[in-house]
Write an enzyme that holds these catalytic residues in place. Sequence first.
Site, short mmCIF file in Angstrom:
data_model
loop_
_atom_site.label_atom_id
_atom_site.label_comp_id
_atom_site.label_asym_id
_atom_site.label_seq_id
_atom_site.Cartn_x
_atom_site.Cartn_y
_atom_site.Cartn_z
N SER A 18 0.85 -1.19 0.00
CA SER A 18 0.00 0.00 0.00
C SER A 18 0.88 1.24 0.00
O SER A 18 2.03 1.21 0.47
CB SER A 18 -0.89 0.02 1.24
OG SER A 18 -1.60 1.24 1.35
N TYR A 51 -2.56 0.12 10.72
CA TYR A 51 -2.70 -0.48 9.39
C TYR A 51 -1.49 -0.13 8.53
O TYR A 51 -0.90 -1.01 7.88
CB TYR A 51 -3.97 0.03 8.71
CG TYR A 51 -4.03 -0.29 7.23
CD1 TYR A 51 -4.36 -1.57 6.80
CD2 TYR A 51 -3.72 0.68 6.27
CE1 TYR A 51 -4.38 -1.87 5.44
CE2 TYR A 51 -3.74 0.38 4.92
CZ TYR A 51 -4.08 -0.89 4.50
OH TYR A 51 -4.09 -1.19 3.17
#
Length: 223
Positions: A135, A147
Amino acid sequence: MTQTLLITGASSGIGAATARAAVKAGWQVALLARSRDALEKLAAELGDAALALPCDITERDQLSEAVAKTIERFGGLDAVYANAGKGSSSPGIEQGDPDDWHAMIHLNVLAVLTTAHATLPHLRKTKGHFVVTGSKAGRDHMKGSVYGATKWFVQGIAGNLAEEMREWGGRCTLITPGMVDTPFFDEPKPDKIQPDDVANAVVFALSQPRSADVREIHIMPSG
Protein backbone atom coordinates in the site's frame (compact mmCIF):
# COMPACT_ATOMS: atom_id res chain seq x y z
CA MET A 1 1.52 -24.77 -21.26
CA THR A 2 -1.15 -23.21 -19.04
CA GLN A 3 0.16 -21.69 -15.83
CA THR A 4 -1.51 -21.61 -12.41
CA LEU A 5 -1.97 -18.60 -10.12
CA LEU A 6 -3.19 -18.88 -6.51
CA ILE A 7 -4.96 -15.75 -5.22
CA THR A 8 -5.86 -14.97 -1.60
CA GLY A 9 -8.63 -12.50 -0.87
CA ALA A 10 -10.11 -13.56 -4.20
CA SER A 11 -13.83 -13.14 -3.53
CA SER A 12 -14.14 -9.42 -4.32
CA GLY A 13 -12.30 -6.21 -5.19
CA ILE A 14 -8.70 -6.53 -6.35
CA GLY A 15 -8.59 -10.30 -5.91
CA ALA A 16 -11.66 -10.97 -8.05
CA ALA A 17 -10.53 -8.48 -10.69
CA THR A 18 -7.12 -10.16 -10.83
CA ALA A 19 -8.74 -13.58 -11.24
CA ARG A 20 -10.72 -12.31 -14.23
CA ALA A 21 -7.68 -10.62 -15.78
CA ALA A 22 -5.47 -13.67 -15.25
CA VAL A 23 -7.96 -16.07 -16.82
CA LYS A 24 -8.33 -13.69 -19.76
CA ALA A 25 -4.53 -13.80 -20.12
CA GLY A 26 -4.59 -17.61 -20.20
CA TRP A 27 -3.94 -18.54 -16.57
CA GLN A 28 -5.67 -21.08 -14.36
CA VAL A 29 -6.61 -19.65 -10.97
CA ALA A 30 -7.10 -21.05 -7.47
CA LEU A 31 -9.41 -18.72 -5.55
CA LEU A 32 -9.01 -18.47 -1.76
CA ALA A 33 -11.26 -16.46 0.57
CA ARG A 34 -13.68 -16.98 3.43
CA SER A 35 -16.81 -16.12 1.43
CA ARG A 36 -17.96 -19.43 -0.07
CA ASP A 37 -20.92 -17.98 -1.99
CA ALA A 38 -18.89 -15.19 -3.61
CA LEU A 39 -16.03 -17.55 -4.51
CA GLU A 40 -18.30 -20.16 -6.05
CA LYS A 41 -20.11 -17.49 -8.05
CA LEU A 42 -16.80 -16.16 -9.38
CA ALA A 43 -15.54 -19.66 -10.18
CA ALA A 44 -18.74 -20.41 -12.08
CA GLU A 45 -18.25 -17.21 -14.08
CA LEU A 46 -14.66 -18.15 -14.95
CA GLY A 47 -15.38 -21.78 -15.81
CA ASP A 48 -12.95 -24.71 -15.79
CA ALA A 49 -9.93 -22.42 -15.41
CA ALA A 50 -10.97 -21.57 -11.84
CA LEU A 51 -11.08 -23.52 -8.59
CA ALA A 52 -12.98 -22.14 -5.58
CA LEU A 53 -11.28 -22.95 -2.26
CA PRO A 54 -13.23 -21.37 0.62
CA CYS A 55 -10.93 -21.12 3.63
CA ASP A 56 -9.57 -18.84 6.33
CA ILE A 57 -5.93 -18.27 5.41
CA THR A 58 -5.11 -17.20 8.97
CA GLU A 59 -5.65 -20.88 9.85
CA ARG A 60 -2.50 -22.63 8.66
CA ASP A 61 -4.14 -26.04 8.28
CA GLN A 62 -6.83 -24.59 6.03
CA LEU A 63 -4.24 -22.74 3.97
CA SER A 64 -2.09 -25.85 3.54
CA GLU A 65 -5.12 -27.87 2.49
CA ALA A 66 -6.07 -25.25 -0.11
CA VAL A 67 -2.54 -25.29 -1.55
CA ALA A 68 -2.62 -29.10 -1.71
CA LYS A 69 -5.97 -29.03 -3.53
CA THR A 70 -4.54 -26.51 -6.00
CA ILE A 71 -1.63 -28.80 -6.81
CA GLU A 72 -3.94 -31.80 -7.06
CA ARG A 73 -6.28 -30.02 -9.50
CA PHE A 74 -3.78 -28.14 -11.67
CA GLY A 75 -0.59 -30.17 -11.25
CA GLY A 76 1.65 -27.36 -10.04
CA LEU A 77 1.92 -23.73 -9.02
CA ASP A 78 3.55 -20.99 -11.07
CA ALA A 79 2.54 -17.84 -9.17
CA VAL A 80 0.90 -16.66 -5.97
CA TYR A 81 -0.85 -13.37 -5.29
CA ALA A 82 -1.00 -12.71 -1.53
CA ASN A 83 -3.73 -10.12 -1.69
CA ALA A 84 -5.87 -10.72 1.40
CA GLY A 85 -5.84 -7.92 3.95
CA LYS A 86 -8.00 -5.75 6.18
CA GLY A 87 -8.02 -2.26 7.59
CA SER A 88 -8.76 -0.88 11.01
CA SER A 89 -11.33 1.53 12.34
CA SER A 90 -9.12 2.46 15.29
CA PRO A 91 -8.53 6.24 15.43
CA GLY A 92 -4.92 5.92 16.51
CA ILE A 93 -2.69 4.10 18.95
CA GLU A 94 -3.69 5.69 22.26
CA GLN A 95 -7.42 5.25 21.58
CA GLY A 96 -7.05 2.11 19.47
CA ASP A 97 -8.55 -1.34 19.97
CA PRO A 98 -5.86 -4.00 20.57
CA ASP A 99 -8.28 -6.78 19.62
CA ASP A 100 -8.84 -5.07 16.28
CA TRP A 101 -5.08 -4.77 15.78
CA HIS A 102 -4.61 -8.46 16.58
CA ALA A 103 -6.99 -9.59 13.84
CA MET A 104 -5.51 -7.15 11.33
CA ILE A 105 -1.90 -8.06 12.07
CA HIS A 106 -2.75 -11.76 11.85
CA LEU A 107 -4.09 -11.27 8.33
CA ASN A 108 -1.90 -8.46 6.97
CA VAL A 109 1.38 -9.72 8.40
CA LEU A 110 1.32 -13.33 9.56
CA ALA A 111 -0.89 -14.61 6.73
CA VAL A 112 1.48 -13.12 4.15
CA LEU A 113 4.33 -15.04 5.80
CA THR A 114 2.40 -18.30 6.06
CA THR A 115 1.17 -17.99 2.48
CA ALA A 116 4.78 -17.65 1.34
CA HIS A 117 5.88 -20.49 3.61
CA ALA A 118 3.17 -22.82 2.26
CA THR A 119 3.74 -22.03 -1.41
CA LEU A 120 7.47 -21.41 -1.86
CA PRO A 121 8.37 -25.12 -2.10
CA HIS A 122 6.00 -25.37 -5.07
CA LEU A 123 7.16 -22.09 -6.62
CA ARG A 124 10.77 -23.27 -6.36
CA LYS A 125 9.91 -26.18 -8.68
CA THR A 126 8.64 -23.80 -11.38
CA LYS A 127 10.97 -20.86 -10.66
CA GLY A 128 7.74 -19.08 -9.91
CA HIS A 129 6.53 -15.65 -8.92
CA PHE A 130 5.20 -14.34 -5.59
CA VAL A 131 3.15 -11.12 -5.77
CA VAL A 132 1.87 -9.31 -2.69
CA THR A 133 -0.41 -6.33 -2.10
CA GLY A 134 1.26 -3.58 -0.13
CA SER A 135 0.00 0.00 0.00
CA LYS A 136 0.98 3.63 -0.30
CA ALA A 137 0.41 3.51 3.47
CA GLY A 138 3.49 1.28 3.66
CA ARG A 139 5.63 3.95 2.00
CA ASP A 140 4.52 6.98 4.06
CA HIS A 141 4.21 7.79 7.76
CA MET A 142 0.55 8.28 8.72
CA LYS A 143 -0.48 9.60 12.13
CA GLY A 144 -1.26 6.70 14.48
CA SER A 145 -1.86 4.19 11.65
CA VAL A 146 -1.34 0.61 12.78
CA TYR A 147 -2.70 -0.48 9.39
CA GLY A 148 0.07 1.54 7.74
CA ALA A 149 2.62 -0.18 9.96
CA THR A 150 1.41 -3.60 8.77
CA LYS A 151 1.98 -2.45 5.20
CA TRP A 152 5.47 -1.22 6.11
CA PHE A 153 6.12 -4.83 7.11
CA VAL A 154 4.84 -6.02 3.73
CA GLN A 155 7.09 -3.47 2.02
CA GLY A 156 10.09 -4.90 3.84
CA ILE A 157 9.31 -8.59 3.56
CA ALA A 158 8.66 -8.31 -0.18
CA GLY A 159 12.17 -7.00 -0.77
CA ASN A 160 13.69 -9.65 1.48
CA LEU A 161 11.67 -12.38 -0.21
CA ALA A 162 12.76 -11.14 -3.63
CA GLU A 163 16.39 -11.62 -2.60
CA GLU A 164 15.67 -15.10 -1.21
CA MET A 165 13.78 -16.23 -4.33
CA ARG A 166 16.41 -14.75 -6.61
CA GLU A 167 18.83 -17.47 -5.48
CA TRP A 168 16.79 -20.12 -7.29
CA GLY A 169 15.40 -18.11 -10.17
CA GLY A 170 12.14 -16.97 -8.59
CA ARG A 171 10.73 -13.44 -8.47
CA CYS A 172 8.73 -11.34 -6.02
CA THR A 173 6.72 -8.26 -6.92
CA LEU A 174 5.16 -5.77 -4.50
CA ILE A 175 2.05 -3.88 -5.65
CA THR A 176 1.60 -0.60 -3.74
CA PRO A 177 -1.64 1.17 -4.67
CA GLY A 178 -3.05 4.32 -3.21
CA MET A 179 -6.77 4.43 -2.49
CA VAL A 180 -8.66 1.77 -4.47
CA ASP A 181 -12.42 1.71 -5.04
CA THR A 182 -13.21 -1.62 -3.30
CA PRO A 183 -15.50 -2.93 -0.53
CA PHE A 184 -12.58 -2.13 1.81
CA PHE A 185 -14.29 1.27 2.15
CA ASP A 186 -17.87 1.84 3.33
CA GLU A 187 -18.53 4.42 0.60
CA PRO A 188 -17.76 4.00 -3.13
CA LYS A 189 -14.66 5.81 -4.43
CA PRO A 190 -15.35 6.02 -8.18
CA ASP A 191 -12.70 8.69 -8.75
CA LYS A 192 -9.93 6.54 -7.24
CA ILE A 193 -7.92 3.57 -8.54
CA GLN A 194 -10.16 0.81 -9.87
CA PRO A 195 -9.62 -2.89 -9.04
CA ASP A 196 -9.01 -3.59 -12.73
CA ASP A 197 -6.10 -1.12 -12.65
CA VAL A 198 -4.38 -3.16 -9.94
CA ALA A 199 -5.26 -6.44 -11.67
CA ASN A 200 -3.63 -5.20 -14.86
CA ALA A 201 -0.47 -4.37 -12.90
CA VAL A 202 -0.35 -7.89 -11.46
CA VAL A 203 -0.76 -9.50 -14.88
CA PHE A 204 1.89 -7.14 -16.27
CA ALA A 205 4.39 -8.22 -13.61
CA LEU A 206 3.62 -11.89 -14.21
CA SER A 207 4.04 -11.51 -17.96
CA GLN A 208 7.56 -10.04 -17.91
CA PRO A 209 10.42 -12.03 -19.44
CA ARG A 210 12.98 -13.78 -17.26
CA SER A 211 15.43 -10.96 -17.91
CA ALA A 212 13.18 -8.48 -16.07
CA ASP A 213 12.63 -8.70 -12.33
CA VAL A 214 9.87 -6.17 -11.55
CA ARG A 215 10.28 -5.64 -7.80
CA GLU A 216 7.55 -3.02 -7.21
CA ILE A 217 4.68 -1.34 -9.01
CA HIS A 218 3.38 1.81 -7.32
CA ILE A 219 -0.04 3.04 -8.48
CA MET A 220 -1.71 6.33 -7.59
CA PRO A 221 -5.08 7.78 -8.62
CA SER A 222 -4.69 10.07 -11.61
CA GLY A 223 -5.27 13.74 -10.85
